[in-house]
Write a protein that holds these residues in place. Structure first.
Motif, PDB file in Angstrom:
ATOM      1  N   LEU A 229       0.830  -1.209   0.000  1.00 36.37           N
ATOM      2  CA  LEU A 229       0.000   0.000   0.000  1.00 36.37           C
ATOM      3  C   LEU A 229       0.861   1.254   0.000  1.00 36.37           C
ATOM      4  CD1 LEU A 229      -2.683  -1.195   2.587  1.00 36.37           C
ATOM      5  CD2 LEU A 229      -2.606  -1.561   0.103  1.00 36.37           C
ATOM      6  N   GLN A 230       2.005   1.161  -0.669  1.00 40.60           N
ATOM      7  CA  GLN A 230       2.930   2.282  -0.804  1.00 40.60           C
ATOM      8  C   GLN A 230       3.123   2.614  -2.285  1.00 40.60           C
ATOM      9  OE1 GLN A 230       4.305   3.940   1.820  1.00 40.60           O
ATOM     10  NE2 GLN A 230       3.168   2.600   3.217  1.00 40.60           N
ATOM     11  N   PRO A 231       3.425   3.882  -2.609  1.00 37.83           N
ATOM     12  CA  PRO A 231       3.752   4.223  -4.004  1.00 37.83           C
ATOM     13  C   PRO A 231       4.957   3.426  -4.480  1.00 37.83           C
ATOM     14  CG  PRO A 231       3.404   6.211  -2.694  1.00 37.83           C
ATOM     15  CD  PRO A 231       3.462   5.068  -1.721  1.00 37.83           C
ATOM     16  N   GLN A 232       4.942   3.039  -5.742  1.00 35.13           N
ATOM     17  CA  GLN A 232       6.014   2.241  -6.306  1.00 35.13           C
ATOM     18  C   GLN A 232       6.870   3.010  -7.312  1.00 35.13           C
ATOM     19  OE1 GLN A 232       6.449  -0.998  -5.071  1.00 35.13           O
ATOM     20  NE2 GLN A 232       4.854  -0.281  -3.673  1.00 35.13           N
ATOM     21  N   LEU A 233       6.471   4.226  -7.635  1.00 30.09           N
ATOM     22  CA  LEU A 233       7.243   5.078  -8.530  1.00 30.09           C
ATOM     23  C   LEU A 233       7.873   6.209  -7.739  1.00 30.09           C
ATOM     24  CD1 LEU A 233       4.793   5.297 -11.564  1.00 30.09           C
ATOM     25  CD2 LEU A 233       6.940   4.016 -11.460  1.00 30.09           C
ATOM     26  N   ALA A 234       9.084   6.595  -8.113  1.00 30.35           N
ATOM     27  CA  ALA A 234       9.856   7.564  -7.334  1.00 30.35           C
ATOM     28  C   ALA A 234       9.166   8.917  -7.220  1.00 30.35           C
ATOM     29  CB  ALA A 234      11.237   7.740  -7.967  1.00 30.35           C
ATOM     30  N   HIS A 235       8.399   9.318  -8.234  1.00 28.67           N
ATOM     31  CA  HIS A 235       7.800  10.649  -8.225  1.00 28.67           C
ATOM     32  C   HIS A 235       6.465  10.699  -7.493  1.00 28.67           C
ATOM     33  CE1 HIS A 235       5.783   8.773 -11.714  1.00 28.67           C
ATOM     34  NE2 HIS A 235       4.773   9.546 -11.407  1.00 28.67           N
ATOM     35  N   GLU A 236       5.936   9.561  -7.072  1.00 31.19           N
ATOM     36  CA  GLU A 236       4.641   9.537  -6.416  1.00 31.19           C
ATOM     37  C   GLU A 236       4.792   9.759  -4.917  1.00 31.19           C
ATOM     38  OE1 GLU A 236       1.949   6.574  -9.171  1.00 31.19           O
ATOM     39  OE2 GLU A 236       3.219   5.697  -7.631  1.00 31.19           O
ATOM     40  N   GLN A 237       3.794  10.398  -4.353  1.00 32.78           N
ATOM     41  CA  GLN A 237       3.732  10.617  -2.909  1.00 32.78           C
ATOM     42  C   GLN A 237       2.535   9.851  -2.342  1.00 32.78           C
ATOM     43  OE1 GLN A 237       6.135  12.319  -1.293  1.00 32.78           O
ATOM     44  NE2 GLN A 237       7.125  12.579  -3.288  1.00 32.78           N
ATOM     45  N   SER A 238       2.595   9.549  -1.058  1.00 35.65           N
ATOM     46  CA  SER A 238       1.527   8.759  -0.455  1.00 35.65           C
ATOM     47  C   SER A 238       0.194   9.486  -0.447  1.00 35.65           C
ATOM     48  CB  SER A 238       1.909   8.361   0.976  1.00 35.65           C
ATOM     49  OG  SER A 238       2.159   9.510   1.766  1.00 35.65           O
ATOM     50  N   ALA A 239       0.208  10.811  -0.590  1.00 38.13           N
ATOM     51  CA  ALA A 239      -1.049  11.556  -0.616  1.00 38.13           C
ATOM     52  C   ALA A 239      -1.706  11.529  -1.988  1.00 38.13           C
ATOM     53  CB  ALA A 239      -0.817  13.005  -0.192  1.00 38.13           C
ATOM     54  N   ASP A 240      -0.967  11.073  -2.989  1.00 29.13           N
ATOM     55  CA  ASP A 240      -1.501  11.030  -4.346  1.00 29.13           C
ATOM     56  C   ASP A 240      -2.425   9.829  -4.521  1.00 29.13           C
ATOM     57  OD1 ASP A 240       0.113  13.182  -4.943  1.00 29.13           O
ATOM     58  OD2 ASP A 240       1.734  11.934  -5.745  1.00 29.13           O
TER      59      ASP A 240
END
Length: 350
Positions: A271-282
């Motif tokens: 349940l975490q972002p898997q791309l470097a540019h993504e944030q958990s709030a996205d």
């Protein structure tokens, strides 16, 4: 969150045009299944009512259930997330492009840059391909070869083809039939007694299944399309069974004992972002789950659609709440949206 507003449900079903054949709903509150509903007919005009045990196709929710099985195998040390997928494939190989490898992490998060977004399915009268024929895109498969079409790890690109590669990898590693593996790893532990990765269904289960209906409300010839791409689209289930799975997932989220036997940190990693540019709030795609922050709630979900069926599993883990919905009509996405936002039993944030 209130329980199911049955009056509201009957109202929107009766007002839909064309009329919906049938619907199953199951509601979760405080980590428990608290209410459910089923209305309608297995096939429009046949007068055979559905019940809580009537089977529906879950479509791409199959991918979420499969991802949980993959993570259990990772917990057991059978595979890893970041190894080149070809290390686990013995009966087929993915051709590399620009020396870029594809991993299970890429596949489960749809960042592998792989082809074939979704599968159209096969009529009951069609000759069915095996998984290698599907991956190679050769007759009798009705889709092209699954291949790398970009740079893995750079962006989201939904790929049922990637999930099918992962299915073959798991079968090659475990040396067991895929349906048996899924039964042992997820369906049986979660108590999903009316669920199976079987395409086509055996006769005794076909008798329990609803018929799919197209956009005009006509029944699908042969009752349903067949999806031999089991991990991507092959799950038959019920709203109750999907809700059972949702409860077990959310128990892990809260650090409680779960029948799934998945480590809490493993679920957290899904349940975490898997791309470097993504944030958990996205809004982002984790490993097998679509995730977002909406109106202060962290929500996880997956939708499913096959020829004649739609389904939705939506959860708010922190609150222990959620909803599973299954409908045997292709034109029913507006109904699902209304149920999630207006029905009085699910907050708009799901």
């Amino acid at each position: 969150m209130e329980t199911i507003n049955h009056t509201f449900l009957k109202k929107i079903l009766s007002s839909h045009n064309p009329p919906l054949p049938a619907i199953q709903i199951c509601h979760i509150r405080d980590l428990n299944i608290v209410d459910g509903a089923h209305y309608g007919e297995k096939q429009m005009g046949r007068m055979e009512k559905i019940d809580n045990n009537t089977l529906f196709q879950a479509g791409s929710i199959s991918k979420t259930v499969f991802s949980l099985a993959v993570m259990k195998l990772i917990d057991r040390g059978k595979i890893t997330l970041d190894e080149d997928i070809n290390c686990y494939l013995s009966s087929w190989k993915l051709h590399a492009k620009n020396n870029k490898s594809v991993s299970l992490r890429h596949i489960l998060s749809h960042t592998a840059a792989l082809s074939i977004q979704g599968f159209p399915g096969y009529k009951n009268t069609d000759t069915l391909p095996d998984l290698i024929q599907i991956l190679n895109g050769v007759t009798p498969a009705n889709t092209n070869r699954v291949q790398i079409v970009g740079c893995p790890g750079k962006k989201f690109q939904y790929s049922g083809g990637g999930t099918t590669i992962a299915q073959q990898a798991i079968v090659d590693v475990m040396q067991q039939p895929f349906s048996t593996l899924m039964q042992e790893l997820i369906l049986a532990p979660a108590g999903m007694e009316n669920s199976a990765y079987l395409q086509p269904l055996p006769a005794e289960m076909t008798a329990k299944a609803a018929s799919g209906h197209d956009e005009t409300g006509r029944p699908i010839a042969g009752k349903y399309f067949v999806y031999p791409e089991l991990a991507a689209a092959g799950l038959w289930s019920t709203a109750t069974d999907l809700a059972k799975l949702g409860v077990e997932v959310m128990k892990i989220f809260h650090g409680q004992k779960s029948k799934l036997g998945l480590a809490p940190n493993t679920l957290k990693s899904m349940l975490q972002p898997q791309l470097a540019h993504e944030q958990s709030a996205d809004h982002f795609v984790g490993l097998g789950w679509f995730c977002c922050q909406n109106q202060g709630n962290f929500c996880i979900s997956h939708a499913g659609q096959t020829e004649g069926f739609v389904a939705q599993l939506s959860l708010i883990p922190e609150q222990g709440q959620g909803m599973a919905i299954m409908i045997n009509a292709l034109n029913s996405w507006p109904i699902i949206q209304r149920l999630l936002t207006e029905g009085g039993f699910s907050p708009a944030s799901i």
